[in-house]
Design an enzyme around this catalytic site. Structure first.
Site, PDB file in Angstrom:
ATOM      1  CE  LYS A 110      -4.244   1.377   2.426  1.00  0.00           C
ATOM      2  NZ  LYS A 110      -4.968   1.199   3.689  1.00  0.00           N
ATOM      3  CB  VAL A 111       2.293   2.960  -2.659  1.00  0.00           C
ATOM      4  CG1 VAL A 111       3.253   4.087  -2.983  1.00  0.00           C
ATOM      5  CG2 VAL A 111       3.004   1.606  -2.694  1.00  0.00           C
TER       6      VAL A 111
END
Ligand code: G3P
Length: 218
Positions: free
Chosen positions: A87-88
């Site tokens: 998750k960025v």
């Protein structure tokens, strides 16, 4: 539409899994902290425990904000289990990192998305999932569900394959409206998911069926 649970609580993840409707899990640094998980080794171990419970995708968020840091952290997270999704955050280096992960067959979830323009960039970078935060959009008196509908329309027109993951869900109504607006996935705390069960006419109807059965059967 897939159902993910938005928590780092192992008990809640197990409860949602037992319901038979769980397709995955999302977490973030705030949710990990809420469970008292800190330190890289403990965090990686906690993700491993979550991945041991669920077969579906598990989003694990990076805390780095520079390209090299995001890539290095994401690689360590991706090594935990095949169902880890990195998750960025929706920042310039985040988009660069999502492109890098895409090119190296690592799944990503682009988080902290609040506009259709951000959604287009994430799709162009090849993000697996896009997380528009509908509750936080509502918090500033805009309309989070409308954001989902706008992104769904753009993605359909453009043929983008990134899945729209409605996040920051605060109510059962958010889940239903996200489904209508074209979300591919919702991620929600357990409460709004269980809230979908509730209707007073169901309770009244069941009470009457059981009362009639008791009358007829003694
Ligand atoms: O999935 C994102 C979510 O955890 C954020 O929710 O309620 O903190 O806006 P909230």
């Amino acid at each position: 539409m897939k159902f993910f649970i938005d928590t780092a609580s192992l008990d809640q993840i197990k409860e949602a899994k037992d319901l038979g409707i769980l397709d995955g899990v999302t977490t973030n640094p705030s949710l990990m902290a809420k469970e008292g998980i800190s330190g890289e080794a403990n965090i990686l171990n906690h993700y491993k425990q979550i991945c041991d419970i669920v077969d579906g995708d598990v989003s694990a968020e990076v805390i780095s904000t520079d390209f090299e840091g995001i890539v290095e952290e994401g690689k360590r997270l991706a090594e935990i289990a095949p169902n880890i999704v990195v998750k960025v955050p929706m920042i310039k280096d985040g988009i660069k990192a999502i492109r890098w992960f895409t090119d190296h067959d690592i799944k990503t979830n682009c988080t902290l998305v609040f506009s259709p323009g951000q959604a287009i960039l994430a799709a162009k970078a090849g993000a697996t999932y896009l997380s528009p935060f509908i509750g936080r959009v509502d918090d500033i008196n805009w309309d989070g569900v409308t954001l989902i509908a706008e992104i769904a329309e753009i993605y359909a027109i453009q043929g983008y394959e990134t899945e729209i993951l409605a996040a920051s869900i605060r109510s059962s109504k958010h889940i239903v409206e996200s489904a209508k607006a074209g979300a591919d996935v919702i991620t929600s705390p357990l409460g709004p998911i269980l809230g979908l069960l509730k209707h007073p006419l169901t309770d009244i109807g069941l009470e009457k069926f059981l009362a009639d059965y008791r009358k007829a059967n003694g």
